[in-house]
Design a protein around this motif. Sequence first.
Motif, PDB file in Angstrom:
ATOM      1  N   ALA A 158       7.237  -2.358  14.721  1.00 54.02           N
ATOM      2  CA  ALA A 158       6.650  -1.056  15.047  1.00 54.02           C
ATOM      3  C   ALA A 158       7.270   0.044  14.201  1.00 54.02           C
ATOM      4  O   ALA A 158       6.566   0.936  13.719  1.00 54.02           O
ATOM      5  CB  ALA A 158       6.799  -0.744  16.529  1.00 54.02           C
ATOM      6  N   ASN A 159       8.571  -0.007  13.986  1.00 54.23           N
ATOM      7  CA  ASN A 159       9.227   1.004  13.161  1.00 54.23           C
ATOM      8  C   ASN A 159       8.716   0.967  11.727  1.00 54.23           C
ATOM      9  O   ASN A 159       8.420   2.002  11.131  1.00 54.23           O
ATOM     10  CB  ASN A 159      10.742   0.814  13.174  1.00 54.23           C
ATOM     11  N   ARG A 160       8.609  -0.239  11.168  1.00 51.03           N
ATOM     12  CA  ARG A 160       8.091  -0.367   9.792  1.00 51.03           C
ATOM     13  C   ARG A 160       6.643   0.097   9.714  1.00 51.03           C
ATOM     14  O   ARG A 160       6.221   0.700   8.725  1.00 51.03           O
ATOM     15  CB  ARG A 160       8.217  -1.811   9.306  1.00 51.03           C
ATOM     16  N   THR A 161       5.883  -0.179  10.762  1.00 45.79           N
ATOM     17  CA  THR A 161       4.476   0.227  10.785  1.00 45.79           C
ATOM     18  C   THR A 161       4.362   1.743  10.725  1.00 45.79           C
ATOM     19  O   THR A 161       3.621   2.291   9.905  1.00 45.79           O
ATOM     20  CB  THR A 161       3.784  -0.308  12.048  1.00 45.79           C
ATOM     21  N   PHE A 162       5.112   2.431  11.580  1.00 46.35           N
ATOM     22  CA  PHE A 162       5.013   3.888  11.607  1.00 46.35           C
ATOM     23  C   PHE A 162       5.602   4.515  10.351  1.00 46.35           C
ATOM     24  O   PHE A 162       5.097   5.536   9.866  1.00 46.35           O
ATOM     25  CB  PHE A 162       5.648   4.450  12.878  1.00 46.35           C
ATOM     26  N   GLU A 204      -4.623  -3.328  15.344  1.00 43.45           N
ATOM     27  CA  GLU A 204      -4.981  -3.252  16.759  1.00 43.45           C
ATOM     28  C   GLU A 204      -3.743  -3.091  17.636  1.00 43.45           C
ATOM     29  O   GLU A 204      -3.738  -2.294  18.576  1.00 43.45           O
ATOM     30  CB  GLU A 204      -5.758  -4.501  17.181  1.00 43.45           C
ATOM     31  N   GLU A 205      -2.686  -3.841  17.342  1.00 42.24           N
ATOM     32  CA  GLU A 205      -1.440  -3.715  18.108  1.00 42.24           C
ATOM     33  C   GLU A 205      -0.903  -2.290  18.028  1.00 42.24           C
ATOM     34  O   GLU A 205      -0.446  -1.731  19.026  1.00 42.24           O
ATOM     35  CB  GLU A 205      -0.387  -4.693  17.583  1.00 42.24           C
ATOM     36  N   THR A 206      -0.961  -1.702  16.832  1.00 44.97           N
ATOM     37  CA  THR A 206      -0.472  -0.340  16.641  1.00 44.97           C
ATOM     38  C   THR A 206      -1.331   0.649  17.424  1.00 44.97           C
ATOM     39  O   THR A 206      -0.802   1.539  18.097  1.00 44.97           O
ATOM     40  CB  THR A 206      -0.471   0.018  15.140  1.00 44.97           C
ATOM     41  N   ALA A 207      -2.645   0.476  17.364  1.00 43.13           N
ATOM     42  CA  ALA A 207      -3.539   1.368  18.109  1.00 43.13           C
ATOM     43  C   ALA A 207      -3.278   1.265  19.605  1.00 43.13           C
ATOM     44  O   ALA A 207      -3.203   2.284  20.303  1.00 43.13           O
ATOM     45  CB  ALA A 207      -5.003   1.029  17.800  1.00 43.13           C
ATOM     46  N   ALA A 244     -10.427   2.720  22.454  1.00 41.92           N
ATOM     47  CA  ALA A 244     -10.232   1.270  22.535  1.00 41.92           C
ATOM     48  C   ALA A 244     -11.563   0.554  22.367  1.00 41.92           C
ATOM     49  O   ALA A 244     -11.643  -0.477  21.675  1.00 41.92           O
ATOM     50  CB  ALA A 244      -9.577   0.902  23.860  1.00 41.92           C
ATOM     51  N   ASP A 245     -12.614   1.082  22.964  1.00 49.27           N
ATOM     52  CA  ASP A 245     -13.939   0.488  22.827  1.00 49.27           C
ATOM     53  C   ASP A 245     -14.408   0.555  21.375  1.00 49.27           C
ATOM     54  O   ASP A 245     -14.941  -0.414  20.838  1.00 49.27           O
ATOM     55  CB  ASP A 245     -14.936   1.192  23.754  1.00 49.27           C
TER      56      ASP A 245
END
Length: 115
Positions: free
Chosen positions: A3-7, A76-79, A101-102
């Motif tokens: 998550a840290n690398r993603t952001f 999707e995990e990040t969202a 989400a939809d």
Amino acid sequence: MLANRTFEALAHARRREVLSVLRDHQRMSAGQLAEHLGVPRPTLSGHLNVLKGAELIVGERDGTTIWYRLNLSVMEETAHLVLSLLTRENTALKVRAAVLADLTDNHHVRMRKAV
């Protein structure tokens, strides 16, 4: 932590632009991306490495060409992580989160059909 690398990867405007281009074009080579974005290949290479390290994109080799595409599962995990942070207390945000989400789910279905 992923998550840290993603952001960290998402914090740079050029990397977000790369993700947007890949969203619109499904897959592209580094040369195509560099030309489309108007950036030198060495600059783009650094951004691609950060995005790969965050697992936001995947590179698939075909002969001498590496084709880059979005890694939809990490997107999707990040969202969902962001949505979960937004929806703890606020009912209005919960409604917006449900709509987003939809939309995310529908986009994912369209992307799978396109691949």
